[in-house]
Scaffold this active site. Structure first.
Site, PDB file in Angstrom:
ATOM      1  N   SER A   1       0.685  -1.242  -0.083  1.00  0.00           N
ATOM      2  CA  SER A   1      -0.004  -0.133  -0.025  1.00  0.00           C
ATOM      3  C   SER A   1       0.955   1.393   0.122  1.00  0.00           C
ATOM      4  CB  SER A   1      -0.977   0.254   1.143  1.00  0.00           C
ATOM      5  OG  SER A   1      -0.313  -0.001   2.440  1.00  0.00           O
TER       6      SER A   1
ATOM      7  N   LYS B   1      -6.093   4.855   8.124  1.00  0.00           N
ATOM      8  CA  LYS B   1      -5.202   5.373   7.810  1.00  0.00           C
ATOM      9  C   LYS B   1      -5.399   7.026   7.837  1.00  0.00           C
ATOM     10  CE  LYS B   1      -3.032   1.876   4.884  1.00  0.00           C
ATOM     11  NZ  LYS B   1      -2.695   1.121   3.570  1.00  0.00           N
TER      12      LYS B   1
END
EC number: 3.4.21.53
Length: 738
Positions: A612, A655
């Site tokens: 990611s 996140k």
């Protein structure tokens, strides 16, 4: 449908969000074949076990073919006890009648052999014997008297001796006569022995006649009650013969009993009621057994032992059934991970399914007869274990043909939202909780979507929803509120996170004290704020990680510092290699890419994995190559492919919230935000505080599909301008490298 509280709506009655699993379950239960056992897959908390047990209860009403089982003594081979089957309820009656039969024998036989009639008949036989014996002895005496001998009893028996003590015993005539008298004595004694044998036989016949008279009616009654089974009939015939042969045991006095082990001898007339469906409440339904501790003995039965003078002993009365025996004729529910932890269990299960029999193994040489089984097994386990068994055990698919897969999520539509509300209604009713208001249910729905990281889905892990209901109810009680409202649910969620966020708070403190360095404003070349997720068991949270890239002329390509330090996982290694592919695709059409570049996750000491951050790494690399600075107020997540497309990643909610938390700590300036893949927007389910900040324009979300979009947001420059600078610098590197 708008409602005021969950008290106003009908409680949930059916399984929610598991249509495919329900169909598969119905299919598997309807097929009565040894290979169509079921494997129930799915995450813990989806209600799979509860649903399985509920569904089995429905099916057990239509399937009643189980039997009672008893183990009895084998009169032909003592070490191989016989298994007898009976109709439901008859096993218990058979044991009771056998015990009564043996108890009655004590009384009836003792009474018969102490009766006047028996004494009369016995005395007749003995008197007849004594009379005939006396006749022989008298004749023998008379015969001896005529020849000058008298009969004398000695410790060696009857012998003839001369009447006249002065008789010459050495003369030939005396010796001859003496020999004749000895022959006569032998013949008479032989005749008396024959009389004695006849008398004993007559006594035995008398005793047997009485025994038959007493025992036969009992045996005939037992055969009439239970003899429809040929094996039972055969057993009773052997039992009758043994009792007639050994009935003296029943009327020995205490002194005589000391010479034999009465308890051990009479053990062979006992009945071990092995499976009793009446006591197990399985009279009008098939048994359902869930074995939570599937050890070998718990599954397949055992023999209990006792120590006698230092020797381990057992017998058929000490045989104990296992889960397979108890579930015979019905269903056995097992957790596959527990089975695989216990040696030999998995292989023995397959043997039982193959042979349709189950045999108890003992340590003493006792070999109980195997019992036929008709069991449908339901294994509960993970998708991972299913795949492992399917791949590595070629017999697995032979016996477990039906896969029932419980999903951990369902579509977020009106029907399912109402279904969750109905679940809340039923849970509150069943557990005496306060009902939830409409607004409270909406918070629960949002929490459910957050569990599956999708605003288009709802979680089917109702154990997590149940926890939230219980904890929200507590805060409603503290407020002394009649119903649970949205503030109670939000409080419960906050407190749940607050109980497990110790590590998160410590990391926040390290950012605040600058032990972890990060900038959330200004611009830097080759530096970018990536985003990571830290998992702490049930709780996970996001935090930024500073990624730096340096570039110079050379031919080493892209160096992954994490890999060199052995802190990089395989997926992260792959992500870094993709960067090389992107550079070759876009910047080496005329000349080779001649660079040495180092990529590093700063202040990361526990290892890095996942792809990611590959987007953030590429943006920092392009910044370093172009020498164009990147905005530090914008964090980035998203993986890339070699063609420059931005791909979805996991944990976007955590996140975004993680970067927001740091920005709030450092000071929100209205320019901070997160770049993420466009198709991750449906996975974004933010806390109210973060969403409100976004709505007010204090924090921003930038959805993208290509890396060019990200670079333009991070630099405020067109990608063509960035591209030109990179080409010029790469050409320069190429010339230097040559």
């Amino acid at each position: 449908m708008k409602y005021k509280t969950t008290a106003d709506i009908e409680p949930l009655k059916e399984m929610l969000g598991q249509e495919k699993a329900i169909e598969a379950m119905e299919f598997g239960l309807k097929i009565d074949d040894v290979g169509y056992n079921l494997y129930i897959s799915g995450e813990t908390g989806t209600g799979r076990t509860s649903y399985v047990l509920k569904k089995l209860k429905e099916y057990t009403k239509d399937k009643v073919n189980q039997k009672d089982w008893c183990y009895v003594y084998n009169f032909e081979e003592a070490r191989e006890p016989i298994a007898l089957d009976f109709e439901i309820g008859k096993g218990k009656l058979f044991k009771r009648d056998m015990e009564k039969f043996i108890d009655d024998l004590y009384i009836e036989l003792q009474r018969a052999f102490e009766s006047e009639e028996f004494e009369v008949e016995k005395n007749k036989i003995l008197d007849e014997y004594e009379i005939k014996k006396e006749i022989y002895i008298k004749k023998m005496k008379a015969y001896g008297d005529e020849r000058g001998f008298k009969l004398k009893n000695t410790k060696y028996g009857m012998v003839f001796v001369p009447k006249d003590e002065e008789t010459d015993t050495t003369s030939e005539e005396f010796v001859k006569l003496k020999r004749e008298m000895e022959n006569i004595t032998i013949k008479v004694i032989s005749k008396i022995k024959e009389l004695e044998i006849v008398a004993k036989e007559n006594l035995l016949e008398l005793e047997e006649e009485i025994g038959v008279y007493i025992i036969k009616p009992h045996i005939e009654y037992l055969i009439e009650e239970y003899g429809e089974n040929y094996k039972v009939k055969k057993y009773l015939a052997h039992l009758s013969d043994d009792l007639l042969e050994n009935m003296y045991i029943f009327y020995l006095d205490e002194e005589e009993l000391k010479n034999i082990n009465e308890k051990e001898y009479l053990m062979k007339y006992k009945v071990n009621l092995f499976i009793d469906n009446v006591s197990n409440s399985n009279v009008d339904k098939a048994p359902v057994v869930i074995e939570l501790n599937p050890t070998y003995l718990n599954l397949f039965g055992k023999a209990e032992y006792e120590s006698v003078n230092g020797t381990i002993k057992t017998d058929f009365t000490k045989l104990v059934p296992g889960a397979f025996h108890k579930a015979n004729g019905g269903y056995l529910v097992l957790y596959v991970d527990q089975i695989l932890r216990n040696p030999h269990c998995w292989d023995t299960i397959k043997i039982c399914l193959q042979t349709k029999k189950i045999k108890i193994e003992t340590l003493t040489g006792l070999k109980p007869e195997a019992i036929p089984i008709d069991v449908k097994i339901i294994l509960i386990g993970s998708q991972y274990l299913y795949n492992m068994l399917y791949m590595y055990d070629e017999e697995f698919n032979k016996y477990f043909k039906v896969m029932v897969d419980f999903d951990s999520e369902m579509d977020k539509d009106n029907d399912n939202e109402m279904g969750v509300a109905k679940f809340i209604s039923s849970y509150c009713n069943n557990n005496n909780l306060k009902h939830f208001t409409y607004d409270a249910v909406q918070v629960v729905l949002k929490y459910s979507s957050r569990l599956v990281e999708s605003n288009k889905k709802l979680s089917t892990r109702f154990n997590k929803i149940s926890e939230l209901l219980i904890e929200s109810n507590l805060f409603a009680k503290i407020r002394n509120s009649e119903f649970v409202d949205d503030i109670d649910v939000k409080k419960a969620i906050h407190e749940k996170w607050n109980r497990v966020n110790k590590i998160e708070k410590k990391i926040d403190g390290m950012y605040e004290s600058n032990q972890l360095l990060i900038s959330v404003d200004k611009e830097k070349v080759g530096v970018i704020n990536g985003l990571s997720v830290l998992n702490m068991g049930e709780y996970s949270f996001g935090r930024p990680v500073v990624i730096t890239v340096t570039t110079s002329p050379g031919n080493k390509g892209i160096i992954n510092i994490e890999r060199e330090a052995k802190l990089s996982g395989k997926i992260h290694d792959k992500g870094v290699l993709i960067l090389s592919g992107y550079l070759l695709e876009n910047f080496s059409k005329e000349k080779p890419v001649s660079i040495t570049s180092n990529i590093c996750f700063e202040q990361s000491y526990s290892g890095v994995d996942g792809d990611s951050a590959s987007g953030a790494e590429l943006y920092a690399l392009l910044s370093s190559l172009s020498e164009i600075p990147l905005k530090q107020n914008i964090a980035v997540t998203g993986s890339i492919n070699q063609k420059g497309d931005v791909q979805v990643v996991g944990g976007v909610t955590q996140k975004v919230e993680g970067f927001y938390s740091i920005c709030k700590q450092k000071g929100l300036n209205g320019k901070q935000g997160v770049i993420l893949p466009k198709y991750n927007l449906e996975n974004l389910i933010l806390r109210d505080e973060v969403q409100e900040s976004i709505d007010k324009g204090e924090f921003h979300i930038y959805p993208i599909t290509r890396i060019e979009e990200a670079m333009e947001i991070l630099t405020n420059k067109s990608f063509s301008e960035i591209y030109d600078k990179i080409i010029k610098r790469l050409n320069k590197f190429y010339e230097i490298s040559r």
